[in-house]
Design an enzyme around this catalytic site. Structure first.
Site, PDB file in Angstrom:
ATOM      1  N   ASN A   1     -14.893 -43.981  -4.913  1.00 50.41           N
ATOM      2  CA  ASN A   1     -16.362 -44.027  -4.839  1.00 50.41           C
ATOM      3  C   ASN A   1     -16.952 -43.387  -6.092  1.00 50.41           C
ATOM      4  OD1 ASN A   1     -16.677 -41.079  -4.305  1.00 50.41           O
ATOM      5  ND2 ASN A   1     -15.524 -41.625  -2.463  1.00 50.41           N
ATOM      6  N   TYR A   2     -18.264 -43.360  -6.183  1.00 47.98           N
ATOM      7  CA  TYR A   2     -18.932 -42.924  -7.417  1.00 47.98           C
ATOM      8  C   TYR A   2     -19.143 -41.409  -7.525  1.00 47.98           C
ATOM      9  CZ  TYR A   2     -20.044 -47.791  -8.500  1.00 47.98           C
ATOM     10  OH  TYR A   2     -19.965 -49.107  -8.811  1.00 47.98           O
TER      11      TYR A   2
END
Ligand code: C5P
Length: 422
Positions: free
Chosen positions: A230-231
């Site tokens: 994920n970011y």
């Protein structure tokens, strides 16, 4: 019914009006000192610089006095016998300083400090410093010199006698070789000075506490070259770790892959997957007083990790996923009454109700509801908007803040929770 708790004043940990004495020895790392002085002055500290004779070959008096806005000290003898302040200047600096930083500290000066030799301003001021004041020594030299028996013996003695020794880092040295001997960067030194000066004075309830912080994303391998992630940038977790260390806590930061430097005084453990994070965290469950789950742990991982690189043989492919362990919930399941479990609830849609649900389900003491908007709040950005809800139903809404400041405010609430004893 949640209650809004009153706004407590935010006390920024800063070096404002603190007297920082900087002793600079003759080593190439002295080139970092002008930048350090700028950082200290930005915090409105009073800075006085002492140079050894050899240091004057590496940095100029003019640069240092311009940046510190004070004359640089070098000579132990008065410039003029008619100026009263000059008669005792070899003792006045030790009395003036709130902290004495010796950076870079060469093997020669380290040996002098150990032996009590005081034939220049730097060493004489060391002897006259008030004993309770922090003394930070940053050895920086060639790797072989640093490892030599005499330097190690002298550093051990200084450490036993009230000095904090900040071991040099590994990396490229002036000789062109790689080894241990590099002085930390000015930002890191400035943070350590702040920790030493304000940490001792703050009287924080976190002082001496053992805190585990998880941060960053996790990577879940599909094959040897691809992963699910994920970011998350790790910025919020790192800010919390840094803020806790500044308050005198012993911080272990368990982080997924991020591009962030280790905060000063923090013990960092790098992991990749959720399972690795879980394993590392479990080792610290019994000994930690506070567990802060700031990591964006992947909820699922591929059922099978394929060795090598999966070939594209068809137009579509399916990857079976299995649930990952919940690191934070794992902690709160076994936590003792004195231990606190703190989590985050990042939501792209929805409301604070999700956060309250998580607080209850995961048996947390505090949760930070984080409404993701992709611009000012959430992953990757430098700011955050947090709403803090504690186990007693108290709610505190924080405004849009820099992540460092959000971390400080969050720790203020943690401290309040500890002091209230409820
Ligand atoms: O993903 P979720 O919204 O459930 O995350 C809530 C909290 O639980 C966060 O603090 C996160 O760090 C933690 N968590 C965890 N392990 C997981 C999932 C979440 O520690 N597998």
């Amino acid at each position: 019914m949640p209650r809004i708790i009153e706004e407590e004043s935010y006390t920024a940990m800063s070096l404002k009006d603190k007297n920082i004495l900087l002793g600079v020895c003759g080593g190439i790392a002295a080139y970092k000192i002008p930048m350090l002085i700028r950082l200290l002055k930005k915090q409105e500290a009073n800075v006085r610089v002492i140079l050894t004779q050899a240091a004057t070959r590496f940095v100029t008096e003019l640069t240092l006095s311009t940046l510190s806005q004070e004359p640089v000290l070098k000579d132990i003898f008065p410039d003029s016998s008619s100026v009263k302040e000059d008669w005792t200047k070899h003792i006045s600096m030790g009395e003036w300083a709130d902290a004495y930083i010796i950076a870079p500290a060469t093997a020669n000066t380290i040996a002098k400090l150990t032996a009590g030799i005081c034939d220049d301003m730097l060493t004489a001021s060391f002897l006259t410093l008030r004993p309770e004041k922090p003394k930070l020594i940053f050895p920086a030299m060639d790797g072989e010199m640093f490892a030599s028996a005499s330097v190690q013996r002298n550093l051990a003695w200084l450490s036993e006698n009230g000095c904090t020794i900040i071991n040099p880092e590994s990396g490229e040295l002036a000789s062109g070789q790689c080894g241990t001997g590099r002085m930390p960067e000015p930002e890191k030194i400035s943070e350590m000075i702040e920790t030493a000066v304000t940490g001792n004075l703050a009287g924080s309830t976190l002082h001496g506490k053992s805190i585990v912080v998880t941060a960053g994303p996790t990577r879940e391998k599909i094959d040897d070259v691809r992963f699910i992630s994920n970011y998350s940038s790790g910025k919020m977790g790192f800010a919390l770790a840094a803020a806790a260390a500044k308050r005198g806590a012993a911080v272990t930061l368990i982080t997924g892959p991020v591009h962030l430097p280790t905060p000063a005084g923090v013990n960092r453990l790098d992991v990749e997957s959720a399972s690795e994070m879980d394993l590392a965290a479990k080792k610290h469950y019994p000994s930690c007083d506070i567990f802060i789950g700031a990591a964006a742990v992947a909820d699922y991982r591929p059922m099978n990790h394929v060795a090598g690189k999966i070939k594209k043989n068809s137009t579509a492919m399916e990857i079976g996923l299995v649930r990952n362990p919940d690191v934070l919930a794992g902690f709160s399941k076994q936590k003792k009454t004195h231990q606190l479990a703190i989590g985050f609830s990042l939501e792209t849609a929805g409301n604070i109700g999700y956060a309250i649900e998580k607080l209850e389900q995961k048996k947390l003491d505090l949760i930070a509801y984080n409404a993701y908007d992709g611009k000012t709040s959430g992953f990757e950005v430098d700011t955050n908007i947090l709403t803090l809800i504690d186990r007693n139903g108290n709610v505190k809404e924080l405004p849009l803040l820099d992540k460092q400041e959000a971390a400080e405010r969050m720790l203020n609430v943690v401290e309040k929770l500890i002091s209230s004893g409820k």
